[in-house]
Design a protein around this motif. Structure first.
Motif, short mmCIF file in Angstrom:
data_model
loop_
_atom_site.label_atom_id
_atom_site.label_comp_id
_atom_site.label_asym_id
_atom_site.label_seq_id
_atom_site.Cartn_x
_atom_site.Cartn_y
_atom_site.Cartn_z
N LEU A 295 0.83 -1.20 0.00
CA LEU A 295 0.00 0.00 0.00
C LEU A 295 0.87 1.26 0.00
O LEU A 295 0.57 2.23 -0.70
N ALA A 296 1.95 1.23 0.77
CA ALA A 296 2.86 2.38 0.79
C ALA A 296 3.51 2.56 -0.58
O ALA A 296 3.68 3.69 -1.06
N GLN A 297 3.85 1.46 -1.24
CA GLN A 297 4.45 1.53 -2.57
C GLN A 297 3.44 2.09 -3.57
O GLN A 297 3.79 2.90 -4.43
N ALA A 298 2.18 1.68 -3.45
CA ALA A 298 1.14 2.19 -4.35
C ALA A 298 0.97 3.69 -4.19
O ALA A 298 0.78 4.41 -5.17
N GLN A 299 1.06 4.19 -2.96
CA GLN A 299 0.96 5.63 -2.74
C GLN A 299 2.14 6.36 -3.37
O GLN A 299 1.97 7.42 -3.98
N ARG A 300 3.34 5.81 -3.24
CA ARG A 300 4.51 6.45 -3.84
C ARG A 300 4.45 6.43 -5.36
O ARG A 300 4.96 7.32 -6.03
N ASN A 301 3.80 5.39 -5.92
CA ASN A 301 3.71 5.26 -7.37
C ASN A 301 2.57 6.09 -7.97
O ASN A 301 2.49 6.22 -9.20
N HIS A 302 1.71 6.63 -7.12
CA HIS A 302 0.53 7.36 -7.61
C HIS A 302 0.94 8.77 -8.03
O HIS A 302 0.65 9.76 -7.37
N ARG A 303 1.68 8.84 -9.13
CA ARG A 303 2.26 10.08 -9.61
C ARG A 303 2.12 10.16 -11.13
O ARG A 303 1.93 9.15 -11.80
N GLY A 304 2.26 11.36 -11.65
CA GLY A 304 2.27 11.53 -13.09
C GLY A 304 3.62 11.13 -13.67
O GLY A 304 4.61 11.00 -12.94
N VAL A 305 3.66 10.92 -14.98
CA VAL A 305 4.90 10.58 -15.68
C VAL A 305 5.42 11.85 -16.36
O VAL A 305 4.84 12.33 -17.33
N ARG A 306 6.47 12.40 -15.80
CA ARG A 306 7.06 13.63 -16.35
C ARG A 306 8.58 13.51 -16.29
O ARG A 306 9.11 12.71 -15.51
N GLY A 307 9.28 14.33 -17.08
CA GLY A 307 10.73 14.29 -17.03
C GLY A 307 11.33 15.19 -18.09
O GLY A 307 10.63 15.71 -18.96
N PHE A 308 12.64 15.34 -18.00
CA PHE A 308 13.37 16.19 -18.92
C PHE A 308 14.52 15.41 -19.54
O PHE A 308 15.01 14.44 -18.97
N TYR A 309 14.92 15.86 -20.71
CA TYR A 309 16.06 15.27 -21.40
C TYR A 309 17.17 16.30 -21.54
O TYR A 309 16.93 17.51 -21.50
N ASP A 310 18.38 15.79 -21.71
CA ASP A 310 19.54 16.66 -21.86
C ASP A 310 20.41 16.13 -22.99
O ASP A 310 21.60 15.89 -22.83
N LEU A 311 19.78 15.89 -24.14
CA LEU A 311 20.51 15.37 -25.29
C LEU A 311 21.47 16.42 -25.85
O LEU A 311 21.21 17.62 -25.75
N PRO A 312 22.61 16.03 -26.39
CA PRO A 312 23.01 14.65 -26.69
C PRO A 312 23.76 13.95 -25.57
O PRO A 312 24.36 12.90 -25.79
N ARG A 313 23.76 14.53 -24.38
CA ARG A 313 24.52 13.92 -23.28
C ARG A 313 23.97 12.54 -22.96
O ARG A 313 22.76 12.33 -22.93
N ARG A 314 24.88 11.60 -22.73
CA ARG A 314 24.52 10.26 -22.29
C ARG A 314 25.19 10.00 -20.94
O ARG A 314 26.39 10.21 -20.79
N ARG A 315 24.40 9.56 -19.98
CA ARG A 315 24.97 9.32 -18.65
C ARG A 315 25.59 7.93 -18.59
O ARG A 315 25.08 6.97 -19.17
#
Length: 416
Positions: A295-315
């Motif tokens: 249940l705690a994991q489900a709460q942590r996962n209850h989020r939108g999918v967002r993010g940023f890119y920094d191309l062409p850098r590869r980590r």
């Protein structure tokens, strides 16, 4: 680069502690200039640029309202050809024609379209523990989009352009959800339950208004044109537990038993006894560490999918490979173990998905682990990988992937 933002930045001069103690899920809060110190959230030029991304705006993501009446889809959208078949998109010329008449424009789910929107949505999710969706409302003076209503989620409204007057009513529906049994049945219900005006504020750029779930409210543009962005916060609720607990019910033979036959002489008594056993088992389940971890994991996962890119850098990222075969995760005594059919090791609560995922991969990177299991802390992920290395389940492979090696003289002279 994503702006850095703390929850308190949205509430100045109201602090986090005061908000949670006095307002959160309790009563509305108006903060004049609360968001004025933030980067520009939504200007007219930004809105025009976003609206220009015409392939993004469909009958689902863009709506029009004129004087409290929704504009029919066919009156502002048209079918357009595409590689996957015909799509129904908002037609800019038709949308503009409705705007000329005073129609309000509503853009849904825009929280990933700019770094500023992403920053606020992510901050609210982190602070409030729920999924956040941002909707934009562009309105024009003298034309109201919606009559008084309540939302089924908490709202953080930020005014970004022009002015809008809000009325917050005394009436509040207890814990509403998006379901036909709970939604407002008719206008008479609203008139009986919204009560008197409890607060009226005129919001300008940078002002913030918090409205708890279920609170009746309405808004009207008081300048020639205005924009506000509403961030709706939807946490997990008690009803969600039923779905989250399904796998635990399926694993318990008691929940798979047939109900006592209704025609039997002792049918009513047997049914009462069975329901009592079910109730006791459900209560016990909700106290088990594995269930609480899920249940705690489900709460942590209850989020939108967002993010940023920094191309062409590869980590660079360390690579691992699976070296132990014939392993699987098996449930045992309400917990989970990692076993090779001869012996097993207990898994910490909430880590069975981590183990299942690794056992399906011949090779993977630490970056993949970090992206896949954000519900676990970095320390937990590192500890689990270390334990699997010690147990000789996985091992590191060579240099980190994505590492940049110096170019050879030939490559420098003759670049590809």
């Amino acid at each position: 680069m994503q702006p850095m933002l703390a929850f308190g930045d949205l509430l100045r001069p109201i602090g986090d502690d005061a908000f949670f103690a006095e307002y959160h899920r309790q009563k509305p809060l108006y903060v004049k200039g609360g968001a004025s110190g933030l980067p520009e959230l939504m200007t007219w030029s930004t809105l025009n640029r976003l609206l220009g991304l015409s392939s993004y705006w469909t009958r689902h993501s863009l709506h029009l309202m004129l004087d409290r009446v929704p504009v029919a889809t066919e009156d502002y959208c048209r079918e357009v050809p595409g590689p996957g078949g015909v799509a129904v998109q908002a037609d800019p010329a038709k949308v503009q024609a409705w705007i000329d008449r005073g129609a309000s424009v509503i853009l849904n789910s825009i929280d990933s379209l700019t770094p500023e929107l992403q920053a606020i949505a992510g901050t609210l999710e982190e602070a409030l523990g729920g999924y956040v969706q941002a909707n934009l409302y562009c309105s024009f003076g003298g034309h109201q989009a919606f009559s008084s209503h309540f939302d089924t989620h908490d709202v953080f409204a930020i005014q970004t352009e022009g002015e809008k007057t809000w009325r917050i009513y005394e009436g509040r529906v207890a814990h509403p959800i998006s379901h036909a049994m709970i939604k407002e049945p008719d206008a008479d219900f609203r008139r009986r339950n919204q009560g008197e005006v409890a607060m009226e504020v005129t919001m300008g750029p940078g002002d913030l208004l918090y409205i708890p779930r279920g609170q009746y409210h309405e808004a009207l543009a008081t300048s020639a044109a205005c924009i506000h962005v509403s961030f709706g916060v939807v946490p997990l609720r008690g009803l969600d537990l039923l779905q989250l607990l399904e796998k635990h019910y399926l694993a318990d033979p008691l929940f798979r038993e047939e109900l006592p036959a209704p025609g039997a002489a002792d049918g009513a008594e047997a049914l009462t006894l069975y329901l009592s056993r079910l109730s006791d088992r459900m209560t016990a389940l909700l106290r088990e560490p594995e269930v609480l971890a899920d249940l705690a994991q489900a709460q942590r996962n209850h989020r939108g999918v967002r993010g940023f890119y920094d191309l062409p850098r590869r980590r660079s990222s360390q690579t691992y490979r699976l070296v132990a075969g014939n392993l699987r995760v098996r449930q045992q005594d309400r917990g989970f173990i990692l076993t090779d059919s001869r012996q097993g090791a207990p898994l910490p609560p909430g880590t069975q998905r981590f183990m299942d995922w690794i056992l399906t991969k011949r090779q993977f990177t630490r970056a993949q682990i970090d992206a896949e299991f954000r519900e676990l802390s970095a320390e937990q992920r590192s500890a689990l990988l270390g334990q699997l290395e010690t147990m000789r389940v996985i091992e590191m492979v060579g240099a980190p992937t994505g590492a940049i090696r110096p170019a050879s003289p030939r490559e420098r002279a003759y670049p590809r």
